[in-house]
Design a protein around this motif. Structure first.
Motif, mmCIF file in Angstrom:
data_model
loop_
_atom_site.group_PDB
_atom_site.id
_atom_site.type_symbol
_atom_site.label_atom_id
_atom_site.label_comp_id
_atom_site.label_asym_id
_atom_site.label_seq_id
_atom_site.Cartn_x
_atom_site.Cartn_y
_atom_site.Cartn_z
ATOM 1 N N SER A 5 1.226 -0.913 -0.150
ATOM 2 C CA SER A 5 -0.007 -0.383 0.408
ATOM 3 C C SER A 5 0.451 1.329 0.043
ATOM 4 O O SER A 5 0.517 2.165 -0.471
ATOM 5 C CB SER A 5 -1.186 -0.096 1.211
ATOM 6 O OG SER A 5 -2.120 1.212 1.346
ATOM 7 N N PHE A 15 -6.581 6.126 -2.956
ATOM 8 C CA PHE A 15 -7.979 4.787 -3.313
ATOM 9 C C PHE A 15 -8.960 5.681 -3.313
ATOM 10 O O PHE A 15 -9.003 7.252 -2.952
ATOM 11 C CB PHE A 15 -8.254 4.608 -1.418
ATOM 12 C CG PHE A 15 -9.296 4.061 -1.261
ATOM 13 C CD1 PHE A 15 -8.967 2.561 -1.879
ATOM 14 C CD2 PHE A 15 -10.448 4.313 -0.499
ATOM 15 C CE1 PHE A 15 -10.626 1.843 -1.137
ATOM 16 C CE2 PHE A 15 -12.261 3.529 -0.493
ATOM 17 C CZ PHE A 15 -11.366 1.879 -1.041
ATOM 18 N N GLU A 16 -10.335 5.662 -4.471
ATOM 19 C CA GLU A 16 -11.564 6.199 -4.646
ATOM 20 C C GLU A 16 -12.450 5.467 -4.071
ATOM 21 O O GLU A 16 -13.154 6.228 -3.534
ATOM 22 C CB GLU A 16 -11.376 6.190 -6.460
ATOM 23 C CG GLU A 16 -12.616 7.090 -6.619
ATOM 24 C CD GLU A 16 -13.244 7.243 -7.943
ATOM 25 O OE1 GLU A 16 -13.949 7.041 -8.903
ATOM 26 O OE2 GLU A 16 -11.614 6.876 -8.368
ATOM 27 N N GLY A 18 -14.008 1.272 -2.720
ATOM 28 C CA GLY A 18 -13.903 -0.281 -2.335
ATOM 29 C C GLY A 18 -14.652 -0.665 -2.666
ATOM 30 O O GLY A 18 -16.338 -0.231 -1.889
ATOM 31 N N GLU A 19 -15.266 -2.155 -2.829
ATOM 32 C CA GLU A 19 -16.441 -2.569 -2.941
ATOM 33 C C GLU A 19 -17.621 -2.446 -2.761
ATOM 34 O O GLU A 19 -18.519 -1.752 -2.841
ATOM 35 C CB GLU A 19 -16.681 -3.422 -1.083
ATOM 36 C CG GLU A 19 -15.821 -4.176 -0.737
ATOM 37 C CD GLU A 19 -15.995 -5.279 -1.529
ATOM 38 O OE1 GLU A 19 -16.727 -5.927 -1.885
ATOM 39 O OE2 GLU A 19 -14.519 -5.906 -1.736
ATOM 40 N N HIS A 20 -17.900 -1.907 -4.399
ATOM 41 C CA HIS A 20 -18.306 -0.775 -5.486
ATOM 42 C C HIS A 20 -19.269 -1.793 -6.071
ATOM 43 O O HIS A 20 -18.806 -2.159 -7.375
ATOM 44 C CB HIS A 20 -17.193 -0.050 -6.428
ATOM 45 C CG HIS A 20 -17.921 0.912 -7.264
ATOM 46 N ND1 HIS A 20 -19.026 2.132 -6.352
ATOM 47 C CD2 HIS A 20 -17.862 1.402 -8.111
ATOM 48 C CE1 HIS A 20 -19.359 3.087 -7.221
ATOM 49 N NE2 HIS A 20 -19.188 2.307 -8.694
ATOM 50 N N ASP A 44 -13.547 -5.189 -6.894
ATOM 51 C CA ASP A 44 -12.928 -4.528 -4.920
ATOM 52 C C ASP A 44 -12.562 -3.523 -5.369
ATOM 53 O O ASP A 44 -12.643 -2.620 -3.703
ATOM 54 C CB ASP A 44 -11.507 -5.492 -5.601
ATOM 55 C CG ASP A 44 -12.053 -7.672 -5.073
ATOM 56 O OD1 ASP A 44 -12.796 -7.118 -4.644
ATOM 57 O OD2 ASP A 44 -10.960 -7.937 -5.196
ATOM 58 N N ARG A 45 -12.017 -2.612 -5.550
ATOM 59 C CA ARG A 45 -11.093 -1.677 -5.356
ATOM 60 C C ARG A 45 -10.226 -0.225 -6.494
ATOM 61 O O ARG A 45 -10.789 -1.413 -7.691
ATOM 62 C CB ARG A 45 -9.499 -1.659 -4.776
ATOM 63 C CG ARG A 45 -8.802 -0.606 -4.643
ATOM 64 C CD ARG A 45 -8.124 -0.677 -3.660
ATOM 65 N NE ARG A 45 -6.500 0.224 -3.339
ATOM 66 C CZ ARG A 45 -6.318 0.750 -2.321
ATOM 67 N NH1 ARG A 45 -5.457 -0.796 -1.196
ATOM 68 N NH2 ARG A 45 -5.124 1.788 -2.102
ATOM 69 N N ASP A 47 -9.231 3.019 -7.684
ATOM 70 C CA ASP A 47 -7.816 3.923 -7.474
ATOM 71 C C ASP A 47 -7.842 4.894 -8.547
ATOM 72 O O ASP A 47 -7.761 4.679 -9.681
ATOM 73 C CB ASP A 47 -6.445 3.411 -6.928
ATOM 74 C CG ASP A 47 -6.063 2.907 -5.627
ATOM 75 O OD1 ASP A 47 -7.139 2.728 -4.891
ATOM 76 O OD2 ASP A 47 -5.526 1.927 -5.266
ATOM 77 N N ASP A 57 -7.955 -6.271 -8.378
ATOM 78 C CA ASP A 57 -8.907 -7.375 -7.880
ATOM 79 C C ASP A 57 -8.102 -7.515 -6.861
ATOM 80 O O ASP A 57 -6.847 -8.338 -6.844
ATOM 81 C CB ASP A 57 -9.184 -7.906 -8.612
ATOM 82 C CG ASP A 57 -10.189 -9.170 -8.537
ATOM 83 O OD1 ASP A 57 -10.988 -9.041 -7.659
ATOM 84 O OD2 ASP A 57 -9.942 -10.303 -8.994
ATOM 85 N N TYR A 58 -8.875 -8.079 -5.281
ATOM 86 C CA TYR A 58 -7.192 -8.890 -4.849
ATOM 87 C C TYR A 58 -7.831 -10.138 -4.804
ATOM 88 O O TYR A 58 -8.967 -10.478 -5.159
ATOM 89 C CB TYR A 58 -8.766 -8.316 -2.979
ATOM 90 C CG TYR A 58 -8.064 -6.741 -2.950
ATOM 91 C CD1 TYR A 58 -7.089 -6.568 -2.596
ATOM 92 C CD2 TYR A 58 -8.427 -6.256 -2.486
ATOM 93 C CE1 TYR A 58 -6.313 -5.050 -2.217
ATOM 94 C CE2 TYR A 58 -8.474 -4.753 -2.460
ATOM 95 C CZ TYR A 58 -7.385 -4.375 -2.022
ATOM 96 O OH TYR A 58 -7.686 -3.511 -1.853
#
Length: 157
Positions: A5, A15-16, A18-20, A44-45, A47, A57-58
């Protein structure tokens, strides 16, 4: 994860979202009829960096296994995210976690990957409308986590 990170942030990525949750209607037609299908998923995220977006994607998988799978285009998640957001020319990354490290893996060639997935979706939906059975899809243990496993009939074979 914190080391990754910090390095990511040092490259001016912020970060813009998450879990969107995202939805999009995908429409197309062939000579006989019009088609549409609603794409729905949770990214997932996302940015940002100087007005550019990155989709992340995590994955909780050994990075070497993920790289091997990506060579055979076994994971469609990032391409699906691009189709839902109607952006296929952005940086995309998998951030893979295993027991000892976090590795960032770029998804290439993303634009072509998104186009191929779109073609595949359109082909299968058009085929189903004509009564053609879907081929069973899915790769190993990934199917155990999929909320849509009944669509590909993976649990039936």
């Amino acid at each position: 994860y914190l080391v990754w990170s910090q390095k990511h942030t040092a490259k001016d990525w912020l970060f813009e979202l998450g879990e969107h949750d995202v939805e999009r209607e995908l429409q197309w037609e062939n000579p006989e009829r019009k088609f549409s299908v609603r794409l729905h998923g949770r990214i997932d995220r996302i940015d940002t960096n100087n007005e550019q977006r990155m989709i992340i994607d995590y994955k909780t998988i050994d990075p070497s296994r993920l790289r091997k799978g990506l060579k055979h285009i076994e994971d469609h998640q990032l391409a699906f995210y691009g189709l839902m957001m109607e952006i296929t020319d952005v940086p995309t990354r998998y951030v893979a976690f295993d027991k000892t490290k976090v590795v960032e893996i770029e998804a290439k060639p993303y634009t072509e990957w998104c186009a191929a997935l779109k073609d595949q979706i359109q082909l299968h939906i058009s085929d189903m409308a004509e009564g053609v059975p879907l081929p069973a899809n899915g790769v190993g243990k990934a199917c155990d986590w999929c909320e849509m496993r009944g669509l590909c009939r993976k649990g039936a074979w």
